[in-house]
Write a protein that holds these residues in place. Sequence first.
Motif, PDB file in Angstrom:
ATOM      1  N   ARG A  98      52.627  35.481  39.907  1.00 47.09           N
ATOM      2  CA  ARG A  98      53.924  36.104  40.193  1.00 47.09           C
ATOM      3  C   ARG A  98      53.825  36.825  41.543  1.00 47.09           C
ATOM      4  O   ARG A  98      52.834  37.510  41.826  1.00 47.09           O
ATOM      5  CB  ARG A  98      54.307  37.106  39.105  1.00 47.09           C
ATOM      6  N   PRO A  99      54.843  36.705  42.382  1.00 46.79           N
ATOM      7  CA  PRO A  99      54.776  37.269  43.733  1.00 46.79           C
ATOM      8  C   PRO A  99      54.943  38.785  43.806  1.00 46.79           C
ATOM      9  O   PRO A  99      54.661  39.391  44.827  1.00 46.79           O
ATOM     10  CB  PRO A  99      55.931  36.573  44.462  1.00 46.79           C
ATOM     11  N   GLU A 100      55.343  39.414  42.708  1.00 41.52           N
ATOM     12  CA  GLU A 100      55.593  40.858  42.737  1.00 41.52           C
ATOM     13  C   GLU A 100      54.326  41.706  42.709  1.00 41.52           C
ATOM     14  O   GLU A 100      54.307  42.816  43.246  1.00 41.52           O
ATOM     15  CB  GLU A 100      56.465  41.276  41.526  1.00 41.52           C
ATOM     16  N   CYS A 101      53.284  41.205  42.074  1.00 43.45           N
ATOM     17  CA  CYS A 101      52.101  42.031  41.790  1.00 43.45           C
ATOM     18  C   CYS A 101      51.346  42.516  43.032  1.00 43.45           C
ATOM     19  O   CYS A 101      51.141  43.710  43.203  1.00 43.45           O
ATOM     20  CB  CYS A 101      51.134  41.266  40.899  1.00 43.45           C
ATOM     21  N   ALA A 102      50.884  41.573  43.842  1.00 45.39           N
ATOM     22  CA  ALA A 102      50.028  41.948  44.977  1.00 45.39           C
ATOM     23  C   ALA A 102      50.709  42.948  45.915  1.00 45.39           C
ATOM     24  O   ALA A 102      50.104  43.970  46.260  1.00 45.39           O
ATOM     25  CB  ALA A 102      49.560  40.713  45.732  1.00 45.39           C
ATOM     26  N   PRO A 103      51.963  42.724  46.340  1.00 49.59           N
ATOM     27  CA  PRO A 103      52.587  43.706  47.238  1.00 49.59           C
ATOM     28  C   PRO A 103      52.731  45.098  46.606  1.00 49.59           C
ATOM     29  O   PRO A 103      52.644  46.109  47.290  1.00 49.59           O
ATOM     30  CB  PRO A 103      53.969  43.104  47.539  1.00 49.59           C
ATOM     31  N   GLN A 104      52.930  45.122  45.300  1.00 52.24           N
ATOM     32  CA  GLN A 104      53.131  46.410  44.627  1.00 52.24           C
ATOM     33  C   GLN A 104      51.827  47.155  44.353  1.00 52.24           C
ATOM     34  O   GLN A 104      51.767  48.367  44.502  1.00 52.24           O
ATOM     35  CB  GLN A 104      53.889  46.200  43.315  1.00 52.24           C
ATOM     36  N   TRP A 105      50.783  46.442  43.978  1.00 57.69           N
ATOM     37  CA  TRP A 105      49.589  47.105  43.450  1.00 57.69           C
ATOM     38  C   TRP A 105      48.316  46.992  44.286  1.00 57.69           C
ATOM     39  O   TRP A 105      47.432  47.841  44.170  1.00 57.69           O
ATOM     40  CB  TRP A 105      49.287  46.578  42.042  1.00 57.69           C
ATOM     41  N   HIS A 106      48.154  45.959  45.092  1.00 57.44           N
ATOM     42  CA  HIS A 106      46.860  45.747  45.748  1.00 57.44           C
ATOM     43  C   HIS A 106      46.478  46.860  46.727  1.00 57.44           C
ATOM     44  O   HIS A 106      45.356  47.360  46.666  1.00 57.44           O
ATOM     45  CB  HIS A 106      46.818  44.381  46.442  1.00 57.44           C
ATOM     46  N   ALA A 107      47.351  47.224  47.636  1.00 56.98           N
ATOM     47  CA  ALA A 107      46.985  48.247  48.638  1.00 56.98           C
ATOM     48  C   ALA A 107      46.601  49.575  47.985  1.00 56.98           C
ATOM     49  O   ALA A 107      45.542  50.133  48.313  1.00 56.98           O
ATOM     50  CB  ALA A 107      48.106  48.431  49.661  1.00 56.98           C
ATOM     51  N   PRO A 108      47.392  50.098  47.044  1.00 61.89           N
ATOM     52  CA  PRO A 108      46.975  51.361  46.412  1.00 61.89           C
ATOM     53  C   PRO A 108      45.638  51.232  45.679  1.00 61.89           C
ATOM     54  O   PRO A 108      44.829  52.160  45.695  1.00 61.89           O
ATOM     55  CB  PRO A 108      48.102  51.677  45.423  1.00 61.89           C
ATOM     56  N   LEU A 109      45.407  50.085  45.057  1.00 63.60           N
ATOM     57  CA  LEU A 109      44.156  49.876  44.338  1.00 63.60           C
ATOM     58  C   LEU A 109      42.975  49.788  45.300  1.00 63.60           C
ATOM     59  O   LEU A 109      41.953  50.455  45.119  1.00 63.60           O
ATOM     60  CB  LEU A 109      44.268  48.605  43.493  1.00 63.60           C
ATOM     61  N   MET A 110      43.116  48.994  46.353  1.00 62.89           N
ATOM     62  CA  MET A 110      42.029  48.853  47.327  1.00 62.89           C
ATOM     63  C   MET A 110      41.730  50.191  48.026  1.00 62.89           C
ATOM     64  O   MET A 110      40.575  50.482  48.324  1.00 62.89           O
ATOM     65  CB  MET A 110      42.362  47.771  48.353  1.00 62.89           C
ATOM     66  N   ASP A 111      42.757  50.985  48.265  1.00 59.79           N
ATOM     67  CA  ASP A 111      42.566  52.294  48.901  1.00 59.79           C
ATOM     68  C   ASP A 111      41.695  53.226  48.067  1.00 59.79           C
ATOM     69  O   ASP A 111      41.082  54.141  48.606  1.00 59.79           O
ATOM     70  CB  ASP A 111      43.915  52.981  49.153  1.00 59.79           C
ATOM     71  N   GLN A 112      41.642  52.989  46.771  1.00 60.57           N
ATOM     72  CA  GLN A 112      40.860  53.867  45.898  1.00 60.57           C
ATOM     73  C   GLN A 112      39.446  53.351  45.644  1.00 60.57           C
ATOM     74  O   GLN A 112      38.742  53.860  44.775  1.00 60.57           O
ATOM     75  CB  GLN A 112      41.607  54.078  44.577  1.00 60.57           C
ATOM     76  N   MET A 113      39.047  52.343  46.425  1.00 57.62           N
ATOM     77  CA  MET A 113      37.684  51.808  46.296  1.00 57.62           C
ATOM     78  C   MET A 113      36.990  51.883  47.659  1.00 57.62           C
ATOM     79  O   MET A 113      36.809  50.868  48.339  1.00 57.62           O
ATOM     80  CB  MET A 113      37.729  50.373  45.758  1.00 57.62           C
ATOM     81  N   PRO A 114      36.585  53.074  48.085  1.00 59.39           N
ATOM     82  CA  PRO A 114      36.001  53.250  49.416  1.00 59.39           C
ATOM     83  C   PRO A 114      34.610  52.644  49.592  1.00 59.39           C
ATOM     84  O   PRO A 114      34.140  52.508  50.719  1.00 59.39           O
ATOM     85  CB  PRO A 114      35.950  54.774  49.573  1.00 59.39           C
ATOM     86  N   ASN A 115      33.950  52.277  48.492  1.00 60.46           N
ATOM     87  CA  ASN A 115      32.583  51.759  48.580  1.00 60.46           C
ATOM     88  C   ASN A 115      32.507  50.234  48.632  1.00 60.46           C
ATOM     89  O   ASN A 115      31.417  49.665  48.548  1.00 60.46           O
ATOM     90  CB  ASN A 115      31.750  52.263  47.388  1.00 60.46           C
ATOM     91  N   LEU A 116      33.662  49.564  48.758  1.00 61.91           N
ATOM     92  CA  LEU A 116      33.644  48.102  48.811  1.00 61.91           C
ATOM     93  C   LEU A 116      32.862  47.619  50.028  1.00 61.91           C
ATOM     94  O   LEU A 116      33.105  48.060  51.146  1.00 61.91           O
ATOM     95  CB  LEU A 116      35.067  47.543  48.881  1.00 61.91           C
ATOM     96  N   LYS A 117      31.942  46.703  49.782  1.00 63.00           N
ATOM     97  CA  LYS A 117      31.170  46.103  50.864  1.00 63.00           C
ATOM     98  C   LYS A 117      31.590  44.665  51.128  1.00 63.00           C
ATOM     99  O   LYS A 117      31.314  44.134  52.193  1.00 63.00           O
ATOM    100  CB  LYS A 117      29.675  46.137  50.508  1.00 63.00           C
ATOM    101  N   LEU A 118      32.242  44.043  50.137  1.00 62.72           N
ATOM    102  CA  LEU A 118      32.608  42.637  50.255  1.00 62.72           C
ATOM    103  C   LEU A 118      33.835  42.372  49.396  1.00 62.72           C
ATOM    104  O   LEU A 118      33.933  42.880  48.277  1.00 62.72           O
ATOM    105  CB  LEU A 118      31.437  41.759  49.772  1.00 62.72           C
ATOM    106  N   THR A 119      34.755  41.581  49.931  1.00 59.48           N
ATOM    107  CA  THR A 119      35.921  41.136  49.173  1.00 59.48           C
ATOM    108  C   THR A 119      35.888  39.610  49.142  1.00 59.48           C
ATOM    109  O   THR A 119      35.869  38.964  50.188  1.00 59.48           O
ATOM    110  CB  THR A 119      37.230  41.645  49.818  1.00 59.48           C
ATOM    111  N   ILE A 120      35.849  39.073  47.936  1.00 59.58           N
ATOM    112  CA  ILE A 120      35.783  37.624  47.738  1.00 59.58           C
ATOM    113  C   ILE A 120      37.182  37.132  47.393  1.00 59.58           C
ATOM    114  O   ILE A 120      37.780  37.572  46.408  1.00 59.58           O
ATOM    115  CB  ILE A 120      34.770  37.280  46.620  1.00 59.58           C
ATOM    116  N   LEU A 121      37.686  36.245  48.240  1.00 60.82           N
ATOM    117  CA  LEU A 121      39.044  35.716  48.077  1.00 60.82           C
ATOM    118  C   LEU A 121      38.958  34.320  47.467  1.00 60.82           C
ATOM    119  O   LEU A 121      38.464  33.386  48.097  1.00 60.82           O
ATOM    120  CB  LEU A 121      39.751  35.653  49.427  1.00 60.82           C
ATOM    121  N   ILE A 122      39.446  34.190  46.246  1.00 64.09           N
ATOM    122  CA  ILE A 122      39.331  32.931  45.511  1.00 64.09           C
ATOM    123  C   ILE A 122      40.673  32.210  45.489  1.00 64.09           C
ATOM    124  O   ILE A 122      41.652  32.713  44.939  1.00 64.09           O
ATOM    125  CB  ILE A 122      38.841  33.188  44.076  1.00 64.09           C
ATOM    126  N   GLY A 123      40.699  31.047  46.122  1.00 61.72           N
ATOM    127  CA  GLY A 123      41.891  30.215  46.105  1.00 61.72           C
ATOM    128  C   GLY A 123      42.885  30.563  47.196  1.00 61.72           C
ATOM    129  O   GLY A 123      42.787  31.584  47.874  1.00 61.72           O
TER     130      GLY A 123
END
Length: 191
Positions: A98-123
Motif C-alpha cells: 500500500r502506498p500510504e505506509c512508507a511516506p507516513q511512517w518510515h522517516a519518523p521510524l528511521m529517525d529513532q534509530m541513530p545506530n543504523l550502520k546498514l540499510t538493506i533494500l529488498i525489491g
Amino acid sequence: MEQLLSQIRSCTHCKEHLPLGSRPIVAAHPESKIAIIGQAPGTKVHQTGIPWDDPSGRQLRNWLGVSDGQFYDDRLFALVPMGFCYPGKGKSGDLPPRPECAPQWHAPLMDQMPNLKLTILIGQYAQKHYLGDGMKNNLTETVKNYRELLPHYFVLPHPSPRNRFWLSKNPWFEEEVLPELRKRVLSSLTP
C-alpha cells in the motif's frame, strides 16, 4: 520509539483496501544496527504477526548469514516493510505494498534509530522509494551495481522462492554479491 511502534501497529488508515484487514507488522529498536526494508507481509506473516516468518524469510536469513535468534533480535535488525499490512493477492503474486505506509511512517521510524550502520533494500518498491534517481533501469542492474550505494545501502532482489529463475539467470549474485553482503552484515553487527 515504543509510542511510535504502538501507533504503527494500531494504524487502520487503509483498512478498506486490505482483504484480511489491518495488522501492521514491524520490528525496530533504538539500538538496531541494520534496517531491512522489504515489501509487505504475506498471508503467513499476517497470520503469525512475525516478520519474514515464511520461505522468503528463511532464504533471506541464509543470504545474510545470520541465525533466527540474531535476525529476530530487534537490537540488531529493524524489520520495516514498505507496506505494513498484507495488501492482497494479484495476478502473479501479492499486490504491491500500500502506498500510504512508507511516506507516513518510515522517516519518523528511521529517525529513532541513530545506530543504523546498514540499510538493506529488498525489491523494487524499497529501492524506488529510498534511491529515487539512484536506481538503475531495472532491479537487476541496480543489484549488479550495488557497490555504488555502499556503505549506507545494500540492494537485493526479493528472496522469494518465485525468484529461482532470476537467481539461476544471474549466477553473479550468489558468487559476488552474497559474500559481500555477509561481510557487511557481520561488520555492522560487530561492536
